[in-house]
Design an enzyme around this catalytic site. Structure first.
Site, PDB file in Angstrom:
ATOM      1  CE  LYS A   1      45.764  20.635   3.441  1.00 11.37           C
ATOM      2  NZ  LYS A   1      44.846  19.739   4.365  1.00 11.37           N
TER       3      LYS A   1
ATOM      4  CE  LYS B   1      43.046  23.417   2.458  1.00  8.68           C
ATOM      5  NZ  LYS B   1      42.976  22.515   3.617  1.00  8.68           N
TER       6      LYS B   1
HETATM    7  C1  PBG Z   1      42.509  18.962   6.973  1.00  6.19           C
HETATM    8  C2  PBG Z   1      42.422  20.132   6.548  1.00  6.19           C
HETATM    9  C3  PBG Z   1      42.994  21.312   6.538  1.00  6.19           C
HETATM   10  C4  PBG Z   1      42.100  22.396   5.985  1.00  6.19           C
HETATM   11  C5  PBG Z   1      41.276  21.729   5.261  1.00  6.19           C
HETATM   12  N1  PBG Z   1      41.338  20.190   5.390  1.00  6.19           N
HETATM   13  C6  PBG Z   1      43.938  21.888   7.675  1.00  6.19           C
HETATM   14  C7  PBG Z   1      45.487  21.622   7.536  1.00  6.19           C
HETATM   15  O1  PBG Z   1      45.718  20.721   6.389  1.00  6.19           O
HETATM   16  O2  PBG Z   1      46.106  22.018   8.262  1.00  6.19           O
HETATM   17  C8  PBG Z   1      42.260  23.826   5.906  1.00  6.19           C
HETATM   18  C9  PBG Z   1      41.236  24.688   5.673  1.00  6.19           C
HETATM   19  C10 PBG Z   1      41.275  26.187   6.048  1.00  6.19           C
HETATM   20  O3  PBG Z   1      42.210  26.521   6.227  1.00  6.19           O
HETATM   21  O4  PBG Z   1      40.094  26.614   5.569  1.00  6.19           O
HETATM   22  N2  PBG Z   1      44.063  18.532   6.693  1.00  6.19           N
END
Ligand code: PBG
Length: 338
Positions: A207, A261
């Site tokens: 991520k 992601k």
């Molecule tokens: C929580 C999380 C996030 C997303 C999914 N789980 C936000 C982040 O890490 O700031 C993002 C999902 C999206 O942008 O659609 N940590």
């Protein structure tokens, strides 16, 4: 005799357009097929009654209170989707995000509701602290001299408690997204100790620290109050192989599925992970910013939403993702109907 490969023969014997003239011919030779059961629909749930509050930066997506969520879940039940991913907005936020592991917390309640009203729908929960902490970071904060940072190891215990709480409520799968080292191992241990060894973990393994999460932070009310997430999420410019190390470690810790992601700016990473770990189910998250930019352009008539979305999702699947988390999941099911 060597078998001629397509590439060895040239024009005029080879004419690649032969397979493109007829729609049926194009269909016959297609290799990528989008299907509802591979799509996961993210949902935002909050306390209260009668709430179906549209998220300004994500037209068509909502924060739901449980009573309104019930109708939505009932509608989703028959679509044949791969599942839903639940995100919670707590009643109150504090330094350790305590609602995250409260049995009466919003996600635990939403899971129980989903299991009751849509028994055939797979329910996945996002496991992270950022929606629940008053500072908006994905773990407990530690002051370290001049910098303020998330305390990795102190956060693991909270993540395990949250995962156990969700699984006890009936979640079919938990999905840790906080990018803490050791989070998968801690959650696996927690689940197993609670007698929940059958509940799989889908790790947000690779991520990236992405500006494409902007609209989500409005949706989940989870923007960090100060600083950013670059101390735990991956640097987009890091060597691509770092994603492989993240995936490898998560698998060693017991991850059952892994995720990359965001999706669109990271198709190379999806491909790399898919090739290196062909036996591991791979998900990709078509994130909020990817949704909002298409929505914004489509609203102005600059893009045809349906065609663009199907093309993007096709690209994500072609890159190697078997599962796609997307805010368009519901609409794609309708678009795919003949
Ligand atoms: C929580 C999380 C996030 C997303 C999914 N789980 C936000 C982040 O890490 O700031 C993002 C999902 C999206 O942008 O659609 N940590």
């Amino acid at each position: 005799m060597t078998v001629p490969s397509g590439a060895a023969v040239g024009f005029p014997i080879t004419r690649l357009r032969r397979l493109r003239y007829l729609p049926a011919m194009r269909g016959l030779v297609r290799a990528v097929h989008l299907q509802p059961q591979s799509l996961v629909y993210p949902l935002f749930v909050r306390h209260g009654r009668g709430i179906k509050q549209e998220i300004a930066s994500m037209p068509g997506q909502f924060q739901w209170s449980l009573d309104r969520l019930e109708e939505e879940l009932a509608g989703l039940a028959g679509l044949g989707l791969g599942g839903v991913m639940l995100f919670g907005i707590p009643a109150t936020k504090d330094a350790t995000g305590s609602e995250a592991y409260d049995e009466e917390g919003i996600v635990a309640q939403a899971v129980r509701l989903a299991r009751r009203v849509a028994p055939e729908l797979l329910v996945i929960t996002d496991v992270c602290c950022c929606e629940y902490t008053d500072h908006g970071h994905c773990g407990i904060l530690a002051e370290r001299g001049d910098r303020c940072d998330v305390d990795n190891d102190a956060t693991l215990e909270l993540l395990a408690r949250q995962a156990v709480c969700h699984a006890r409520a009936g979640a079919h799968m938990v999905a840790p997204s906080g990018m803490m080292d050791g989070m998968v191992a801690a959650i696996r241990r927690g689940l197993d100790a609670a007698g929940l060894s059958d509940v799989p973990i889908m790790s947000y393994a690779a991520k990236y620290a992405s500006a494409f999460y902007g609209p989500f932070r409005e949706a989940a009310e989870s923007a960090p109050q100060r600083g950013d997430r670059r101390g735990y999420q991956m640097d987009p410019a890091a060597p691509a192989g770092q994603a492989l190390r993240e995936v490898e470690l998560d698998l060693a810790e017991g991850a059952d599925l892994v995720m990359v992601k965001p999706a669109l700016a990271y198709l190379d990473i999806i491909r790399l992970v898919a090739e290196r770990f062909p036996g591991v189910p791979l998900a990709a998250y078509n994130v909020s910013g990817e949704y909002s930019m298409v929505k914004g352009a489509a609203a102005r008539g600059w893009l045809d939403e349906r065609s663009v979305v199907l093309e993007m999702l096709t690209g994500i699947v072609r890159a190697g993702a078997q599962i796609v988390l997307t805010y368009w999941a519901k609409q794609v099911v309708h678009w795919l109907q003949p």
